[in-house]
Design a protein around this motif. Sequence first.
Motif, PDB file in Angstrom:
ATOM      1  N   SER A 155      55.700  55.184 -23.757  1.00 26.44           N
ATOM      2  CA  SER A 155      54.718  56.017 -24.428  1.00 26.44           C
ATOM      3  C   SER A 155      54.725  55.678 -25.913  1.00 26.44           C
ATOM      4  O   SER A 155      55.759  55.799 -26.576  1.00 26.44           O
ATOM      5  N   ARG A 160      45.686  49.522 -29.118  1.00 24.40           N
ATOM      6  CA  ARG A 160      44.860  49.453 -27.902  1.00 24.40           C
ATOM      7  C   ARG A 160      44.800  50.782 -27.171  1.00 24.40           C
ATOM      8  O   ARG A 160      43.825  51.089 -26.516  1.00 24.40           O
ATOM      9  N   SER A 161      45.874  51.506 -27.225  1.00 23.53           N
ATOM     10  CA  SER A 161      45.917  52.684 -26.367  1.00 23.53           C
ATOM     11  C   SER A 161      46.929  53.683 -26.893  1.00 23.53           C
ATOM     12  O   SER A 161      47.630  53.435 -27.871  1.00 23.53           O
ATOM     13  N   GLU A 162      46.947  54.811 -26.216  1.00 20.61           N
ATOM     14  CA  GLU A 162      47.922  55.848 -26.538  1.00 20.61           C
ATOM     15  C   GLU A 162      48.555  56.332 -25.249  1.00 20.61           C
ATOM     16  O   GLU A 162      47.992  56.183 -24.181  1.00 20.61           O
ATOM     17  N   GLY A 163      49.720  56.940 -25.389  1.00 22.47           N
ATOM     18  CA  GLY A 163      50.397  57.440 -24.213  1.00 22.47           C
ATOM     19  C   GLY A 163      51.133  56.320 -23.491  1.00 22.47           C
ATOM     20  O   GLY A 163      51.466  55.278 -24.066  1.00 22.47           O
ATOM     21  N   TYR A 164      51.373  56.535 -22.209  1.00 24.29           N
ATOM     22  CA  TYR A 164      52.139  55.570 -21.434  1.00 24.29           C
ATOM     23  C   TYR A 164      51.246  54.387 -21.049  1.00 24.29           C
ATOM     24  O   TYR A 164      50.252  54.541 -20.349  1.00 24.29           O
ATOM     25  N   THR A 167      56.283  57.440 -15.901  1.00 28.36           N
ATOM     26  CA  THR A 167      55.811  58.088 -17.125  1.00 28.36           C
ATOM     27  C   THR A 167      56.668  59.324 -17.403  1.00 28.36           C
ATOM     28  O   THR A 167      57.832  59.388 -17.034  1.00 28.36           O
ATOM     29  N   GLU A 207      59.374  61.854 -27.758  1.00 33.27           N
ATOM     30  CA  GLU A 207      57.996  61.476 -27.486  1.00 33.27           C
ATOM     31  C   GLU A 207      57.246  61.415 -28.819  1.00 33.27           C
ATOM     32  O   GLU A 207      57.341  62.309 -29.645  1.00 33.27           O
ATOM     33  N   TYR A 208      56.461  60.370 -29.021  1.00 29.59           N
ATOM     34  CA  TYR A 208      55.815  60.162 -30.318  1.00 29.59           C
ATOM     35  C   TYR A 208      54.802  61.255 -30.636  1.00 29.59           C
ATOM     36  O   TYR A 208      54.543  61.558 -31.794  1.00 29.59           O
ATOM     37  N   SER A 209      54.222  61.849 -29.591  1.00 32.49           N
ATOM     38  CA  SER A 209      53.149  62.814 -29.817  1.00 32.49           C
ATOM     39  C   SER A 209      53.658  64.191 -30.211  1.00 32.49           C
ATOM     40  O   SER A 209      52.859  65.101 -30.463  1.00 32.49           O
ATOM     41  N   GLU A 241      46.115  58.736 -20.177  1.00 31.52           N
ATOM     42  CA  GLU A 241      46.362  57.289 -20.096  1.00 31.52           C
ATOM     43  C   GLU A 241      45.991  56.744 -18.728  1.00 31.52           C
ATOM     44  O   GLU A 241      45.623  55.581 -18.604  1.00 31.52           O
ATOM     45  N   GLN A 277      42.356  56.091 -18.933  1.00 30.82           N
ATOM     46  CA  GLN A 277      42.097  54.916 -19.746  1.00 30.82           C
ATOM     47  C   GLN A 277      42.439  53.648 -18.989  1.00 30.82           C
ATOM     48  O   GLN A 277      41.708  52.658 -19.043  1.00 30.82           O
TER      49      GLN A 277
END
Lengths: 464, 304, 422
Positions: free
Chosen positions: A10, A15-19, A42, A85-87, B150, B153
């Motif tokens: 994660s 390009r993306s966020e999360g896992y 995840t 977790e980064y969020s 995600e 996505q």
Amino acid sequence: MAIEQAIFTSARSSRSEGYHLVATSPGVTPDDARELVAWGPTHDSLAAAGVEAAARAGRRPVSVNFFPLPSGAFCVSRTTHAGPEYSGRRGPQVYTQCLVVPADTLARFANNAFRLLEAATAAGHIRVMSNVPQRLDPLVLPGRASPVSLSLLDRLCFHPGARRLAAVLRVALSCRCLGIVGAEKPERLLAGAITLVPPECRTQWSFSTGLKVSAQRPFRLTAVDDDPVQRRMLLEREAASLLDMQGELPDELDLGEGWAALVYQTMSAGNLGQLAALLQQPHPGLQLEQLDGLARGWLAQARSACFGQAPPAEVPDSTAAPAEAAGATHAGPLRAAPRPRQHTHPAHERSAVGLAPRAGAAPRPVINRPAAALDPGCQELMDQLEQIDTCVLEAIRGDYAALDRLRGLWPNVARKLDPGLVQESREQYLQYALSAWLEESGQADMRDASRAVFALDVLTTLFE
Amino acid sequence: MRTRTAMPLDSVRLAQFAVPFPCHICGSENTLAATLCQHCSAPMSIAHQVRETGIAPHVVTVLGSSGAGKTVYLGTLLDMLSRERAPLQLTSRGAYSLSLQQNTMSALARCEFPSKTPSEADCWNWAHCQVRDPADRRPIELLVPDMAGEAMQTEADHPLTFPVIRQLLGRSEGVMVMIDALEAGTGGSSQEFLVMKMLSYLSQLRTDRRRKKPDTRPVALILTKADQCEDCFEDPSGFARRRLPGLWKLCQQHLQNCHYFASGVAGCCAWQVEFGRQRVRVPLRLEPRGIVEPFVWLVRHLQK
Amino acid sequence: MSHRPSTRLTWMLLACALLAVAAAWTTPDVPLGAGGAALLVVTFVWRVRRRAPQAVAADPAAASAGATPPARQRVDAPRSGSASRVRRPSSVPRTEQQALIDQMLQQGRYTLLLRRQLVGNLDREQLEHTLELLHEAMAVVPEGNVRMAQPDWDAVPGHQEPAPGRLVHVAPLLLDRYAVTNADYQKFVDAGGYQEMPLWAPEIWPGVLQFVDRTRHPGPRDWTQGAHHPDLADHPVVGVSWYEAAAYARWVGKRLPTDAEWVKAASWPVAVGGVELEQRRYPWGESLDERKANVWSTGAGRTVPVTALPAGSSVNGIVQLIGNVWEWTTGDYGMWHPPSRSIQAPQPLKSLRGGAFDTYLEHQATCDFQSGDSPLARKHNIGFRCAISLCDLALWTAEEACGEQLVALDDARQLEREESLA
């Protein structure tokens, strides 16, 4: 061929966020990448039992996972916790490092994902990166592993024991999906099960030692939490079975007449060398479904031709105490459960007798008994000798804690032993270390250097 | 005195379990006793419920990137609609439908945000409910899954990675799109690209025949976390036009029936650090704003 | 001084009038006597009329307050006990000082008049009136201990046992019975409060310019043209930052309450058995009653007048401590948290108490729940009320002057001291 790798965790990237696949090496194909994402664990994916056990031990929980990829390669991955977790949401970040291993590279390690991962770890390739680069480099992993590790088999005889291993094999070979509940050390249990099938069949068993059950990850072998929801999720799969390892196995457990029975009989009889020889025989294209038939043939052959020593009639469970004649030289477990103190400590028993070596293989040394017997009444000393046996085995395998214990134990024991016995013990341990080193390398000229270093540390301690 | 009783034979019971039972989402066959569909991991209780009521629910999908606030929004919405004061009355179908509401509200009551939604479809919460509008006699059945951002996505980037998402989007009759207003307000464009990707994928899933006609499905574009971005509440459309120009243009061109809303749940947030543990984002109080309005708009457009 | 020429003229006219009357007395000259008496009366009336406009012009603040832009509408809503009601005996001639006093009472700044430095300037009637306003607008919160609850994040809200918390001693104080209204705040704005820098904390001086309304005039966020909506005069003022609230409090001669003072006023702790403190969950009792507080479940969906819901008053008659608007205090958010948990924010968050009309969870609209926000936050549901320590008022002087019985006070100089009791 190089081993490609990928990190699934994660993070917030461009390009993306999360896992998602945060980083890959250039050789990871799009199909393989998609498969890695589909199987990727995840948030809150590590099994609760493993997390709790790791927390008690003061370390991070780890799961070793193995599954096939569309390109024909295999994924050997290691999942662990890697900080917050980064969020800002609760729960640790689940971090998975995936090795995309070509089939021929895995074959070098006898199709044993555990051995490959050990080698990669020893080479420093397996680690948690706090700042994951967007692009990873492929790995080059020299070395190889022997199809069978006698030392591992020795340890497996002690824990979890021949009967439990045979039960796992029996059920695993009869269903498409096996969940194991209540295993104390699921990684060792699954490593044992993998070791106890021929290398050609090992890639047909996908497994996970510490992830929660999920339809997204249809592993064939998986350690399951003792949780009703997890149990039910697994049992709802097609042709799924659940094996509860908690408590004692039922006496009437039927191991059948197939591969599981063969493994049980040879292990319980102490014919580890025989078993190792069977496992090392090449069987190109062998399928798991054919193992039972193969085993039946071997068992029939063994009965008719007295192949090795016949196993005892009763169930010599690892917790039982079979009676053995003094001075009998037979292949026995390096370390057995409590037995009558009629002989020297188990390290001085023969480890492998009566095996037909493979063509071209170096002759294997055996550990002989010492000349004199110890006072059977010296229980404390016997216990300490058994502990030293265990420490030597584990230290050569790479357990630093065992090495420390050995350093504390050996001087005390050496003082109490007769000098001749001390010398003989040293010789026996030296021969054992040498045999462990030789069987590790097999016929190839590439050896696992780390094992040699561990053995040297042990011998240094013993010969000080 | 004799009484007649009907007692099913064991063989009949076994036959029931042997008879395949289709999943309502993907249509694949499962056993009668299955909890989750073995193909798409949707709860089989949805199929059982549909069989009992004879009413197929309208599928409403909630799109949004990871951390946009889907779970918090849905959980709060369900809780608010379950109270008498709400403009719509909501009745949950089955105990599993209450999990989302329960998990979210219990976390918010502890001044925490709920845990991250895993990507594994079998860990998702599904809300199957009946909604009754006083302005309309007929109640409406809705199915609203709380999917991981995600996963959506990934499905948009690599179709068929998560088949259940493809199935749901293909059957979706209404859409709620969550956009993090806080990030959009600070100039971040990742939200915009992700949402545009998802909406593009959504439109791709319409059949060729339908694709020639404009998409008239109601799409509520909800700017979340607007409590930390006050000008968003005053003019959500204007905010979107200024901060999300690409998305604005895409919606203008492809969506005939869309509307912008602003919503917020927490009055204020802060970072909380616990000794020996991680730093977490916590809400300091709960004051929902703009939660019900988008849903009311969507439901009323579904009924048309 | 501008008054000297007129004073000299007055005395001259008076002298002439007296001489005329005396001459008429000694010599029976009726026209002379009548003229002298008339001159006396005229002099007196002229003098009284000249005093009123000069007294107003001498006070710049009063001058600016007196200027009324013709476009704005301001409605001073009548309210029981409102400081805007000024009672002035008509028989006593009005001096400059009296006009100033009246103006300050009009603006609700009666506590300034009760300061030791100023109380001596009040005559008996003014003192009585000032005290009357004080007691109508503010309630006494007696001295004592209050337990500041430590949040228990692991407990189920609504089911946890009373948290141990920290025991804090609170000195006696007066707390506004009502939250500050739009009408009250309008006076501050009209008096040029946003331009008086001594009212503001020095660190916010550069930031005062950002405290503007929708039309860029100084004032709360939702106002226009520097004025509130005419229908919301008696609603609590919202859209004000902590700094604006503090500046207003300073202008009226008060301050914001501390966190402990607010909780003490709301929960009304009673020592049970001499040791254990029993504190109310709500000012009226233990359970939320939607008829007593304006929260989300009440259904108003907006603020209500500050005089609404009197049934939800505290023991000493403070209204709407729970619900309607959150209220700023001087405390920091998280000051009662255990050391193992800390809050990280770009700037220290200020404490909020009481809940608001849109507070969704019932346990967040209780006496012991603390929320917080940035001191610069100007939100639609945050207001405030003011307080003043009893030791800051010269009430015993007033007592002597009025002969009324007031609460006997200790000479406590310290506003608050903390004690940690096990």
